[in-house]
Every structure is written in structure tokens, then in C-alpha cells.
Design a protein around this motif. Structure first.
Motif, PDB file in Angstrom:
ATOM      1  N   LEU A   1       1.248  -3.727 -34.171  1.00  0.00           N
ATOM      2  CA  LEU A   1       0.383  -2.874 -35.030  1.00  0.00           C
ATOM      3  C   LEU A   1       1.144  -1.841 -35.221  1.00  0.00           C
ATOM      4  O   LEU A   1       2.100  -1.445 -34.580  1.00  0.00           O
ATOM      5  CB  LEU A   1      -0.719  -2.572 -34.213  1.00  0.00           C
ATOM      6  CG  LEU A   1      -2.029  -1.795 -35.119  1.00  0.00           C
ATOM      7  CD1 LEU A   1      -2.511  -2.689 -36.156  1.00  0.00           C
ATOM      8  CD2 LEU A   1      -3.084  -1.382 -33.943  1.00  0.00           C
ATOM      9  N   SER A   2       0.878  -1.065 -36.353  1.00  0.00           N
ATOM     10  CA  SER A   2       1.648   0.092 -36.741  1.00  0.00           C
ATOM     11  C   SER A   2       0.593   1.102 -37.039  1.00  0.00           C
ATOM     12  O   SER A   2      -0.454   0.798 -38.042  1.00  0.00           O
ATOM     13  CB  SER A   2       2.468  -0.091 -37.906  1.00  0.00           C
ATOM     14  OG  SER A   2       3.124   1.098 -38.517  1.00  0.00           O
ATOM     15  N   ILE A   3       0.643   2.286 -36.706  1.00  0.00           N
ATOM     16  CA  ILE A   3      -0.366   3.563 -36.939  1.00  0.00           C
ATOM     17  C   ILE A   3       0.309   4.742 -37.316  1.00  0.00           C
ATOM     18  O   ILE A   3       1.466   5.007 -36.587  1.00  0.00           O
ATOM     19  CB  ILE A   3      -1.095   3.818 -35.370  1.00  0.00           C
ATOM     20  CG1 ILE A   3      -2.067   2.430 -35.085  1.00  0.00           C
ATOM     21  CG2 ILE A   3      -2.267   4.722 -35.640  1.00  0.00           C
ATOM     22  CD1 ILE A   3      -2.496   2.433 -33.737  1.00  0.00           C
TER      23      ILE A   3
ATOM     24  N   ALA B   1       4.793  -2.938 -30.429  1.00  0.00           N
ATOM     25  CA  ALA B   1       5.270  -4.319 -30.606  1.00  0.00           C
ATOM     26  C   ALA B   1       5.616  -4.617 -29.182  1.00  0.00           C
ATOM     27  O   ALA B   1       6.785  -4.285 -28.506  1.00  0.00           O
ATOM     28  CB  ALA B   1       6.773  -4.521 -31.394  1.00  0.00           C
ATOM     29  N   SER B   2       4.833  -5.851 -28.522  1.00  0.00           N
ATOM     30  CA  SER B   2       5.516  -6.121 -27.196  1.00  0.00           C
ATOM     31  C   SER B   2       4.848  -7.665 -26.919  1.00  0.00           C
ATOM     32  O   SER B   2       3.878  -8.018 -27.844  1.00  0.00           O
ATOM     33  CB  SER B   2       4.588  -5.195 -26.038  1.00  0.00           C
ATOM     34  OG  SER B   2       3.175  -5.227 -26.200  1.00  0.00           O
TER      35      SER B   2
ATOM     36  N   ASN C   1       8.505  -4.422 -23.388  1.00  0.00           N
ATOM     37  CA  ASN C   1       7.816  -3.209 -24.362  1.00  0.00           C
ATOM     38  C   ASN C   1       8.550  -3.042 -25.392  1.00  0.00           C
ATOM     39  O   ASN C   1       9.567  -2.273 -25.455  1.00  0.00           O
ATOM     40  CB  ASN C   1       7.413  -2.095 -23.322  1.00  0.00           C
ATOM     41  CG  ASN C   1       6.465  -1.030 -23.707  1.00  0.00           C
ATOM     42  OD1 ASN C   1       6.036  -1.369 -25.087  1.00  0.00           O
ATOM     43  ND2 ASN C   1       6.202  -0.093 -23.137  1.00  0.00           N
ATOM     44  N   GLY C   2       8.392  -3.144 -26.674  1.00  0.00           N
ATOM     45  CA  GLY C   2       8.943  -2.380 -27.787  1.00  0.00           C
ATOM     46  C   GLY C   2       8.178  -1.404 -28.609  1.00  0.00           C
ATOM     47  O   GLY C   2       8.678  -1.197 -29.741  1.00  0.00           O
TER      48      GLY C   2
ATOM     49  N   ARG D   1      12.062  -0.807 -21.094  1.00  0.00           N
ATOM     50  CA  ARG D   1      12.103  -1.940 -21.799  1.00  0.00           C
ATOM     51  C   ARG D   1      11.097  -3.255 -21.156  1.00  0.00           C
ATOM     52  O   ARG D   1      10.341  -3.828 -22.010  1.00  0.00           O
ATOM     53  CB  ARG D   1      13.425  -2.742 -21.779  1.00  0.00           C
ATOM     54  CG  ARG D   1      13.563  -3.806 -22.886  1.00  0.00           C
ATOM     55  CD  ARG D   1      13.302  -3.499 -24.274  1.00  0.00           C
ATOM     56  NE  ARG D   1      13.462  -4.534 -25.509  1.00  0.00           N
ATOM     57  CZ  ARG D   1      13.015  -4.718 -26.496  1.00  0.00           C
ATOM     58  NH1 ARG D   1      12.414  -3.604 -26.928  1.00  0.00           N
ATOM     59  NH2 ARG D   1      13.334  -5.638 -27.352  1.00  0.00           N
ATOM     60  N   VAL D   2      10.897  -3.106 -19.945  1.00  0.00           N
ATOM     61  CA  VAL D   2       9.951  -4.067 -19.147  1.00  0.00           C
ATOM     62  C   VAL D   2       9.096  -3.323 -18.413  1.00  0.00           C
ATOM     63  O   VAL D   2       9.321  -2.269 -17.627  1.00  0.00           O
ATOM     64  CB  VAL D   2      10.951  -5.011 -18.411  1.00  0.00           C
ATOM     65  CG1 VAL D   2       9.682  -5.854 -17.652  1.00  0.00           C
ATOM     66  CG2 VAL D   2      11.632  -5.766 -19.130  1.00  0.00           C
TER      67      VAL D   2
END
Length: 231
Positions: free
Chosen positions: A62-64, A82-83, A106-107, A145-146
């Protein structure tokens, strides 16, 4: 008579087995669906080994965009979710209530840009710079990252058909950190030209100030709804 009695006993013995087989055939252990919420929106797959144990995996995006202010500088911020990850579901009562734990790659990222109007100035660490000197000021985040996650929720039983799920919990992502700030103006570069003063030090002080503002956001809330089909 003896053969008739033997046939009746065999028939009675086969009834429970047939019923159990039919019941198992009606169970929906695989599930496919869509999940949406604070992690984003995306596909989800799952498998339930038994009444008490299952696994799930999903990808969410999703982009907010929104405006954020820090130290009197207004940033046009874009949050990109983005995950993806996997969860182990435990159903302690054998029904739909579940306790879930797992790991996510976790991006998630935030990118903020600040650009003054023509003729206006930037004030960075109490030092005033012109729009020509700074150009566009950009801040980017960096996180682990994780990250582990833990949720409570409801995922339905084992019956085939459409299912609805909900869960709430937390993603333990750790501290959000701001990478070195960048600019595009005449003072950009590792060695700014004369007239740029202490801009390099001021940008670093601004970065540290933003890090202090967001240092408390170590836990990201999870609230997801899911809809799909179990077969």
C-alpha cells in the motif's frame, strides 16, 4: 445364520469409518483469500493441519501520502507499505479463535521531501539557508529488515466455504532511523562550495532531531481483515 451375522457386524464396523471419512472430506484445510489493513492489502494462503494448529503466509502492499512537520519544515511524506511473512496459528479451543506469531520481511519505507516556495528560505538547525542553496530536502527512513509479529484474532473453523477473519496485534520493528539528509541545491555534494557555511553539520543535527522525534515508534500496530474461501 452365521454368515448373515458376520455381514451385519462388518456393516456396523464400516459405518463409523465411512462417517469419519465423509466428515474429513467436508473439512476445508486449505484457504485462499485477500487480507487488508494497517499492513497493506494483498493475497493470503493458509493450511490448517488440525483443529488446533495452522500456518498462513501473505504479502501486503500500500502507498499513502501525507504532510509531516518536523522542526518547522514541512515534508511531503510518502509511506510505502511492502512486507511479507508467515504466521503459526494456534487454536486453543479448536474453533475459530487463534493466537498467532511469526516473522515478516519488512520493506516498509517513508520518503519525505521538502521544497520551499520561490523566494522563501529553509531554517535548518536554527541557521537560515536560501531555496537556491538547499533545493529539495529529502529524508528517508531505515528499519530492521526482519521483524517478529504477534496477533490475536478469529479465522473461522474447518468447514468448507467462504470465510471471514480478523486479527489485531503488533509488529515489533524496532527503532525507525533517518538516513543522512540529501539536498539538490547549489550546496549539494560532499564538499559544499564557499558560502554554504556549516550546512553539513546542520543537516546532521536536523537528522538527529528527527530521529529523536520518532524514536518512540518501535512497535507498528496490526489490524487486518481477511476474506476468502476454504476448501
Amino acid at each position: 445364520m452365521r454368515y448373515a451375522l458376520l455381514a451385519a457386524v462388518c456393516g456396523l464396523a464400516a459405518v463409523p469409518a465411512t462417517s469419519a471419512h465423509a466428515q474429513q472430506a467436508e473439512e476445508g484445510r486449505f484457504r485462499i483469500g485477500v487480507t487488508g489493513g494497517t499492513l497493506g492489502i494483498g493475497p493470503e494462503l493458509g493450511f490448517r493441519f488440525s483443529e488446533n494448529v495452522g500456518v498462513r503466509g501473505n504479502l501486503t502492499f500500500l502507498s499513502i501520502s501525507r504532510d509531516i512537520e518536523s522542526d518547522d519544515i514541512n515534508y511531503d511524506a510518502n509511506l510505502r507499505l511492502a512486507s511479507g511473512g508467515a504466521m503459526l496459528d494456534l487454536f486453543p479451543f479448536g474453533g475459530g479463535f487463534r493466537l498467532s506469531g511469526g516473522l515478516r520481511v519488512n520493506g516498509n519505507r517513508v520518503r519525505g521531501t521538502a521544497q520551499p516556495n520561490a523566494g522563501s528560505n529553509f531554517e535548518i538547525d536554527d541557521v537560515v539557508y536560501t531555496a537556491q542553496q538547499i533545493g529539495t530536502l529529502t529524508a528517508r527512513t531505515k528499519i530492521n529488515r526482519v521483524a517478529p509479529s504477534l496477533t490475536l484474532g478469529y479465522g473461522g473453523g474447518l468447514s468448507r466455504g467462504v470465510f471471514f477473519g480478523i486479527e489485531a496485534g503488533a509488529l515489533f520493528q524496532g527503532s525507525v532511523r533517518i538516513q543522512p539528509l540529501t539536498i539538490t541545491g547549489v550546496c549539494a555534494g560532499a564538499t559544499p562550495p564557499a558560502g554554504c557555511g556549516t550546512l553539513t553539520q546542520d543537516l546532521e543535527a536536523e537528522r538527529q532531531s528527527i530521529n529523536e522525534d520518532i524514536s518512540g515508534y518501535k512497535v507498528y500496530p496490526i489490524l487486518q481483515l481477511s476474506l476468502g474461501y476454504r476448501f
